[in-house]
Design a protein around this motif. Structure first.
Motif, PDB file in Angstrom:
ATOM      1  N   GLN A 128       0.848  -1.204   0.000  1.00  0.00           N
ATOM      2  CA  GLN A 128       0.000   0.000   0.000  1.00  0.00           C
ATOM      3  C   GLN A 128       0.876   1.244   0.000  1.00  0.00           C
ATOM      4  OE1 GLN A 128      -3.599   0.435   0.061  1.00  0.00           O
ATOM      5  NE2 GLN A 128      -2.748   2.404  -0.501  1.00  0.00           N
ATOM      6  N   LYS A 129       0.520   2.211  -0.856  1.00  0.00           N
ATOM      7  CA  LYS A 129       1.193   3.512  -0.871  1.00  0.00           C
ATOM      8  C   LYS A 129       0.202   4.558  -0.392  1.00  0.00           C
ATOM      9  CE  LYS A 129       4.515   2.343  -4.359  1.00  0.00           C
ATOM     10  NZ  LYS A 129       5.226   2.784  -5.528  1.00  0.00           N
ATOM     11  N   TRP A 130       0.731   5.601   0.282  1.00  0.00           N
ATOM     12  CA  TRP A 130      -0.105   6.625   0.903  1.00  0.00           C
ATOM     13  C   TRP A 130       0.256   8.002   0.389  1.00  0.00           C
ATOM     14  CZ3 TRP A 130      -3.840   4.741   4.045  1.00  0.00           C
ATOM     15  CH2 TRP A 130      -3.671   3.457   4.547  1.00  0.00           C
ATOM     16  N   GLU A 131      -0.712   8.891   0.419  1.00  0.00           N
ATOM     17  CA  GLU A 131      -0.437  10.313   0.236  1.00  0.00           C
ATOM     18  C   GLU A 131      -0.850  11.014   1.519  1.00  0.00           C
ATOM     19  OE1 GLU A 131      -2.776  12.438  -2.718  1.00  0.00           O
ATOM     20  OE2 GLU A 131      -4.286  10.869  -2.662  1.00  0.00           O
TER      21      GLU A 131
ATOM     22  N   ASP B 279     -13.773  13.020   1.560  1.00  0.00           N
ATOM     23  CA  ASP B 279     -12.897  12.874   0.399  1.00  0.00           C
ATOM     24  C   ASP B 279     -11.919  11.695   0.558  1.00  0.00           C
ATOM     25  OD1 ASP B 279     -14.051  14.999  -0.935  1.00  0.00           O
ATOM     26  OD2 ASP B 279     -12.557  16.457  -0.258  1.00  0.00           O
ATOM     27  N   GLY B 280     -12.113  10.893   1.611  1.00  0.00           N
ATOM     28  CA  GLY B 280     -11.311   9.687   1.774  1.00  0.00           C
ATOM     29  C   GLY B 280     -10.072   9.839   2.648  1.00  0.00           C
ATOM     30  N   TRP B 281      -9.903  10.998   3.284  1.00  0.00           N
ATOM     31  CA  TRP B 281      -8.736  11.227   4.142  1.00  0.00           C
ATOM     32  C   TRP B 281      -9.003  10.718   5.543  1.00  0.00           C
ATOM     33  CZ3 TRP B 281      -4.190  12.974   2.232  1.00  0.00           C
ATOM     34  CH2 TRP B 281      -4.210  13.564   0.966  1.00  0.00           C
TER      35      TRP B 281
ATOM     36  N   ARG C 200      -4.349   9.132   3.063  1.00  0.00           N
ATOM     37  CA  ARG C 200      -5.297   8.281   2.325  1.00  0.00           C
ATOM     38  C   ARG C 200      -4.508   7.429   1.344  1.00  0.00           C
ATOM     39  NH1 ARG C 200      -8.697  12.382  -1.655  1.00  0.00           N
ATOM     40  NH2 ARG C 200      -6.918  13.111  -2.836  1.00  0.00           N
ATOM     41  N   PRO C 201      -5.055   6.279   0.990  1.00  0.00           N
ATOM     42  CA  PRO C 201      -4.354   5.416   0.040  1.00  0.00           C
ATOM     43  C   PRO C 201      -4.226   6.100  -1.319  1.00  0.00           C
ATOM     44  CG  PRO C 201      -6.126   4.228   1.125  1.00  0.00           C
ATOM     45  CD  PRO C 201      -6.286   5.676   1.474  1.00  0.00           C
ATOM     46  N   LYS C 202      -3.084   5.904  -1.966  1.00  0.00           N
ATOM     47  CA  LYS C 202      -2.914   6.414  -3.334  1.00  0.00           C
ATOM     48  C   LYS C 202      -3.691   5.523  -4.279  1.00  0.00           C
ATOM     49  CE  LYS C 202       1.439   8.847  -3.518  1.00  0.00           C
ATOM     50  NZ  LYS C 202       2.764   8.921  -4.152  1.00  0.00           N
ATOM     51  N   SER C 203      -4.265   6.119  -5.292  1.00  0.00           N
ATOM     52  CA  SER C 203      -5.020   5.342  -6.290  1.00  0.00           C
ATOM     53  C   SER C 203      -4.102   4.691  -7.281  1.00  0.00           C
ATOM     54  CB  SER C 203      -5.975   6.227  -7.068  1.00  0.00           C
ATOM     55  OG  SER C 203      -6.516   7.245  -6.308  1.00  0.00           O
TER      56      SER C 203
END
Length: 51
Positions: A2-5, A26-28, A48-51
């Motif tokens: 999993q990558k995050w922003e 907004d998914g944060w 939040r997870p990166k898409s």
């Protein structure tokens, strides 16, 4: 893996819930809150997870 922003968000004490609800929509996800530069401000760290 999993990558995050991440984002840092200024919070006003009188509008904290509204601001966090908007970012949550907004998914944060809230990670941490620390004191801001003055007594009426906080700083939220969000991820939040990166898409």
């Amino acid at each position: 893996m999993q990558k995050w922003e991440y984002a840092t968000v200024p919070l006003l004490v009188h509008a904290t819930k509204q601001i966090l609800d908007n970012w949550g929509d907004d998914g944060w996800e809230l990670v941490n809150v620390i004191p801001g530069p003055n007594p009426e401000q906080l700083v939220a760290y969000m991820k939040r997870p990166k898409s």
